[in-house]
Design a protein around this motif. Structure first.
Motif, mmCIF file in Angstrom:
data_model
loop_
_atom_site.group_PDB
_atom_site.id
_atom_site.type_symbol
_atom_site.label_atom_id
_atom_site.label_comp_id
_atom_site.label_asym_id
_atom_site.label_seq_id
_atom_site.Cartn_x
_atom_site.Cartn_y
_atom_site.Cartn_z
ATOM 1 N N UNK A 7 21.104 36.894 56.524
ATOM 2 C CA UNK A 7 21.710 36.790 57.841
ATOM 3 C C UNK A 7 20.735 37.203 58.940
ATOM 4 N N UNK A 8 20.931 36.596 60.097
ATOM 5 C CA UNK A 8 20.349 37.083 61.350
ATOM 6 C C UNK A 8 21.532 37.365 62.251
ATOM 7 N N UNK A 9 21.853 38.637 62.412
ATOM 8 C CA UNK A 9 23.107 38.977 63.070
ATOM 9 C C UNK A 9 24.263 38.506 62.212
ATOM 10 N N UNK A 10 25.170 37.722 62.785
ATOM 11 C CA UNK A 10 26.297 37.195 62.032
ATOM 12 C C UNK A 10 26.065 35.779 61.537
ATOM 13 N N UNK A 11 24.893 35.231 61.796
ATOM 14 C CA UNK A 11 24.584 33.863 61.407
ATOM 15 C C UNK A 11 23.904 33.846 60.039
ATOM 16 N N UNK A 12 24.399 33.002 59.151
ATOM 17 C CA UNK A 12 23.742 32.821 57.860
ATOM 18 C C UNK A 12 22.526 31.939 58.051
ATOM 19 N N UNK A 13 21.346 32.453 57.697
ATOM 20 C CA UNK A 13 20.096 31.729 57.963
ATOM 21 C C UNK A 13 19.306 31.429 56.696
ATOM 22 N N UNK A 14 19.801 31.831 55.525
ATOM 23 C CA UNK A 14 19.033 31.561 54.323
ATOM 24 C C UNK A 14 19.711 32.061 53.073
ATOM 25 N N UNK A 15 19.001 31.927 51.965
ATOM 26 C CA UNK A 15 19.536 32.329 50.663
ATOM 27 C C UNK A 15 18.395 32.904 49.829
ATOM 28 N N UNK A 16 18.676 34.018 49.157
ATOM 29 C CA UNK A 16 17.666 34.649 48.311
ATOM 30 C C UNK A 16 17.450 33.837 47.039
ATOM 31 N N UNK A 17 16.239 33.885 46.533
ATOM 32 C CA UNK A 17 15.912 33.178 45.294
ATOM 33 C C UNK A 17 15.713 34.128 44.126
ATOM 34 N N UNK A 18 15.133 35.291 44.369
ATOM 35 C CA UNK A 18 14.975 36.306 43.322
ATOM 36 C C UNK A 18 14.692 37.628 44.006
ATOM 37 N N UNK A 19 14.739 38.699 43.242
ATOM 38 C CA UNK A 19 14.465 40.007 43.823
ATOM 39 C C UNK A 19 14.454 41.079 42.763
ATOM 40 N N UNK A 20 14.174 42.289 43.188
ATOM 41 C CA UNK A 20 14.135 43.429 42.295
ATOM 42 C C UNK A 20 13.498 44.605 43.003
ATOM 43 N N UNK A 21 13.201 45.619 42.228
ATOM 44 C CA UNK A 21 12.622 46.829 42.806
ATOM 45 C C UNK A 21 11.146 46.895 42.479
ATOM 46 N N UNK A 22 10.336 47.179 43.507
ATOM 47 C CA UNK A 22 8.911 47.382 43.312
ATOM 48 C C UNK A 22 8.649 48.849 43.017
ATOM 49 N N UNK A 23 8.462 49.164 41.756
ATOM 50 C CA UNK A 23 8.407 50.572 41.349
ATOM 51 C C UNK A 23 7.165 51.287 41.846
ATOM 52 N N UNK A 24 6.061 50.573 42.031
ATOM 53 C CA UNK A 24 4.852 51.273 42.466
ATOM 54 C C UNK A 24 4.692 51.275 43.978
ATOM 55 N N UNK A 25 5.474 50.464 44.691
ATOM 56 C CA UNK A 25 5.461 50.524 46.159
ATOM 57 C C UNK A 25 6.698 51.237 46.683
ATOM 58 N N UNK A 26 7.659 51.482 45.809
ATOM 59 C CA UNK A 26 8.847 52.225 46.202
ATOM 60 C C UNK A 26 9.754 51.480 47.155
ATOM 61 N N UNK A 27 9.827 50.142 47.024
ATOM 62 C CA UNK A 27 10.687 49.350 47.903
ATOM 63 C C UNK A 27 11.434 48.295 47.098
ATOM 64 N N UNK A 28 12.618 47.972 47.549
ATOM 65 C CA UNK A 28 13.330 46.824 47.016
ATOM 66 C C UNK A 28 12.787 45.573 47.701
ATOM 67 N N UNK A 29 12.604 44.513 46.928
ATOM 68 C CA UNK A 29 11.934 43.310 47.416
ATOM 69 C C UNK A 29 12.786 42.098 47.063
#
Length: 807
Positions: free
Chosen positions: A741-763
């Motif tokens: 989303x951008x604000x309340x507007x749907x602007x896209x869709x995720x394709x994959x993701x997970x947690x980056x354990x060595x950078x300490x961020x969800x991606x």
């Protein structure tokens, strides 16, 4: 009977008639359908007929939506009754995982404009007053769902096809299929032979018999499924109007209205019974199987707890019918492996729900060369020779018994396994490996330390393996790790025309020098990505190609179908003959230097190069590449030498803190490095330009398949592009299909993701509208029903300058 047709469809059930109908709508009318009995014989005619928008993944919801849109308009179009009832569905959720799955479905239903709402137990009971809601956490209400009469809707599809010129031959059994010298198919029937440019096996439970005629061993198995129809129920009679159908995991069952009573169908969660394990009876058609209500008695009793009014209802009719399944519970929809112009449309356990939409997508694929969505999850070539009779049967029984189980991310069901084990399997098992499967190969997903249970706790949120995968990632990033990737699809392409052949198929340049490696994408005629492979040049006329395990047959087919007729190119599948061990991490060079006299220095063995060397006395083909984004090598070797090589590397690595790591750690590290994955970021729907892979497209080299289409799509202005997001994810990461989303507007869709354990961020990776791809743009992503803050990244979070790869 006509003697020639453009396409012959074998099977007159919902899938065969839907495909015939959609092919005629797309302008192909020289068609013939062969049915050995009456239309709908076998499986379709006795189906319960429920149709729902709900799905556990994005593409299947698209398929279901297309079916419902078709069934709603079909009667008006053809004049043939379909028995459509818009009743809606109430689907109950009683576990945390069901709650999270429902939240995900609700999110992408908004993206697809599908009417779907989450309701609480009280609202569910208001919609369907006959139910109890004890233990219910949440429910999904899909108000535009309904049910059809399966025979009538199939006849309507057949009429629509006939009206546009297709021929349908009933009581016309196919007895053999042969290939003519000119490449056409000769379909032999009891009423004569018909020649066809293409054949489609849509024979439901009989599809294995049709497949066997052309040398296919299809992993379709048949189960017995029972449901009952009740006598008049006073409460239903008093209600008067329509009420929603019910899906209730507490009793593993469905229910819908039938006149003044109900249809009730449970799926046994144990003790389910296969039918015709050795092959369908030759004359089986519109027969039912002997009733065995004792086998479903436990689930009838559970249903009475969910629907108390069933306790007093008489059984008017009991149906026990055949129902086909395949090992992953999906459908075989697309080209048959290794055969030109032979297609499959079979194996679906939920044929009525998906038959309408599946026919549309397969017709698009056949007529236009690609469907409107990426079809990998339905492609028959996702199964190979590993899917033996015993494997398929074990998987199918398991899928039947788990039909109302919510399947979580990373789930690896154990039925039918193991099939293919690399030599290091036992070593990994002794070290606590928790295994998964890819194209039949067992692979370590993660390693459970001593004292930790070797099993996945399934969830849509972070779960038991999370900290242990993190430890593997940090060990690889800081020291060195070893991974078995023998499941890679591996091909050798050779001959005087090999270089020109690969150059014609690949968007990137083929390596010019012996030992060079290139990452290459093969495009379809629309510029979409069909294949991703690394190409290593072994000699002037010989190349080594690697691709994903599940892409093995698809990639092989793609290359073989584009071969010239002059025999100047040979393609050999060497997957099973060669193993692959990955040694990667900042100390990888030090470990391998102990085992070889080869020069592993940066000058002697640069990034993206390959050498034939000896490691610990084992001849290997060493490739300096790393999907983990670290200094590293893939060691390709004769599979029989794997144990000796593995043991030597582990021993040499002990002083450097070497660890075994699994596929989940690899996936985490590829996300940190910004590496795309085939089937998620790279699909037939997307061009390399949309996927941010411009640097792997060599336009200056001249023509290659899909070049002009990809350029045209780029020059027309890219409407959406792939971005990588850093996500404030809390306790749950994106897995794919989450709206952005951008604000309340749907602007896209995720394709994959997970947690980056060595950078300490969800991606997360996501395709978003081009206007929102500027680095630093603040977006939101909905994960298990919660809007999480996300930011567009300018570069990968790990080693954006590739210093570690080139160390």
């Amino acid at each position: 009977m006509k003697t020639h047709a453009r396409v012959v469809v074998i099977g007159g059930g919902i899938y065969g008639c839907s495909l015939l109908y959609h092919l005629t709508r797309m302008g192909w009318t020289d068609l013939a359908l062969m049915e050995k009995g009456e239309l709908t014989s076998g499986q379709t005619w006795h189906a319960a007929g429920l149709v729902s928008h709900f799905a556990y993944d994005f593409n299947t919801m698209i398929v279901n939506k297309a079916s419902i849109e078709l069934y709603k308009r079909l009667e008006a179009e053809t004049g043939q009754a379909t028995g459509w009832h818009t009743a809606g569905t109430v689907r109950l959720g009683v576990t945390r995982n069901e709650h999270d799955a429902f939240k995900g479905s609700e999110a992408w239903s908004r993206y697809l404009d599908v009417p779907l709402e989450l309701v609480g137990p009280n609202e569910a009971k208001a919609l369907l007053p006959f139910i109890t809601t004890d233990g219910v956490l949440v429910a999904i209400h899909t108000p535009e769902d309904g049910y059809v009469d399966p025979a009538s809707v199939t006849q309507a599809l057949a009429k629509g096809a006939r009206d546009r010129g297709a021929a349908i031959y009933r009581h016309t059994r196919v007895t053999d299929i042969a290939r003519a010298a000119n490449g056409e198919w000769q379909v032999v029937t009891e009423k004569g032979t018909i020649t066809a440019e293409a054949v489609v096996a849509a024979a439901g439970c009989f599809s294995p018999e049709i497949g066997a005629m052309v040398g296919l061993d299809l992993p379709v198995r048949v189960m017995e499924h029972q449901y009952i129809g009740t006598d008049t129920i006073p409460e239903v009679e008093a209600h008067g109007g329509e009420f929603p159908t019910l899906r209730d995991p507490r009793a593993s069952m469905y229910m819908r209205r039938e006149h003044q009573g109900m249809v009730y169908g449970p799926y046994e969660t144990r003790g389910a019974k296969p039918f015709a394990v050795e092959g369908m009876p030759r004359d089986f058609g519109q027969e039912l199987l002997p009733n065995d209500l004792g086998r479903i008695a436990e689930w009838l009793e559970l249903g009475m707890e969910s629907l108390p009014l069933l306790r007093e209802a008489g059984i008017k009719q009991a149906i026990n019918g055949s129902q086909s399944f395949i090992p992953d519970g999906g459908v075989l929809l697309g080209p048959a492996p290794g055969l030109d112009n032979f297609w499959l449309a079979c194996g679906a356990s939920v044929g009525i729900t998906q038959g309408g939409g599946s026919g549309k997508l397969l017709a698009q694929w056949m007529v236009e060369g690609a469907a409107e969505i990426d079809m990998r999850q339905y492609d028959p070539r996702r199964f190979g020779a590993y899917a033996t009779k015993d494997y398929a049967l074990a998987k199918v029984i398991d899928m039947y018994q788990c039909l109302y189980v919510t399947h979580c991310p990373y789930e690896e069901r154990e039925a039918g396994r193991p099939v293919t084990k690399s030599p290091v399997y036992d070593r990994h098992a002794a070290k606590g490996a928790v295994f998964g499967e890819s194209f039949g190969w067992e692979r370590a997903n993660w390693f459970a330390p001593a004292g930790v249970e070797r099993a996945d706790v399934l969830s849509f949120r972070r779960t038991n393996w999370f900290p242990h995968v993190g430890a593997e990632c940090r060990a690889v990033r800081n020291r060195v790790g070893i991974l078995d990737l023998s499941s890679f699809a591996k091909f050798e392409v050779s001959g005087t025309g090999a270089a020109a052949f690969l150059d014609r198929l690949s968007a990137n340049r083929v390596p010019a020098r012996v030992g060079g490696i290139a990452l290459a994408h093969m495009l379809n005629e629309y510029g979409g990505i069909e294949c991703e492979t690394t190409i290593t040049r072994l000699a002037d006329d010989r190349f080594y190609l690697l691709s994903a395990p599940k892409a093995r047959l698809r990639d092989l087919d793609w290359m073989r179908r584009h071969l010239a007729k002059d025999d100047s190119v040979t393609i050999d599948d060497v997957t099973n003959a060669r193993g692959t061990l990955v040694v990667t991490g900042p100390r990888a060079r030090e470990v391998l230097a102990k085992l070889t006299e080869a020069d592993f220095s940066n000058d002697g063995f640069p990034w993206m190069s390959a050498r034939g060397i000896t490691v610990a006395g084992v001849p290997v083909r060493a490739l300096r590449v790393s999907y983990a984004g670290e200094l590293g090598w893939e060691l390709h070797h004769a599979i029989d030498h794997q144990l000796a090589l593995y043991d030597a590397v582990v021993e040499a690595g002990e002083a450097h803190g070497i660890v075994d790591f699994g596929m989940r750690a690899l996936d985490s590290m590829r996300l940190e490095k910004g590496y795309r994955a085939l089937g998620t970021e790279m699909t037939t729907e997307t061009t390399p330009f949309e996927a941010g892979l411009d640097r792997f497209v060599s336009l200056e080299k001249g023509d290659f398949l899909g070049r002009e289409a990809a350029i045209a799509r780029r020059d027309a202005g890219l409407r959406r592009m792939l971005v990588q997001l850093a996500v404030d994810a809390g306790d749950a990461d994106a897995h794919g299909d989450e709206p952005v989303y951008r604000g309340d507007e749907t602007v896209g869709i995720a394709t994959s993701g997970g947690y980056g354990h060595t950078v300490g961020r969800s991606i997360a990776f996501a395709y978003v509208d081009a206007a929102h791809t500027v680095p630093g743009t603040a977006l939101g992503i909905e994960i298990v029903g919660e809007r999480r803050a996300a930011e567009v990244l300018a570069a990968p979070l790990h080693d954006p300058g590739n210093a570690r790869l080139n160390a």
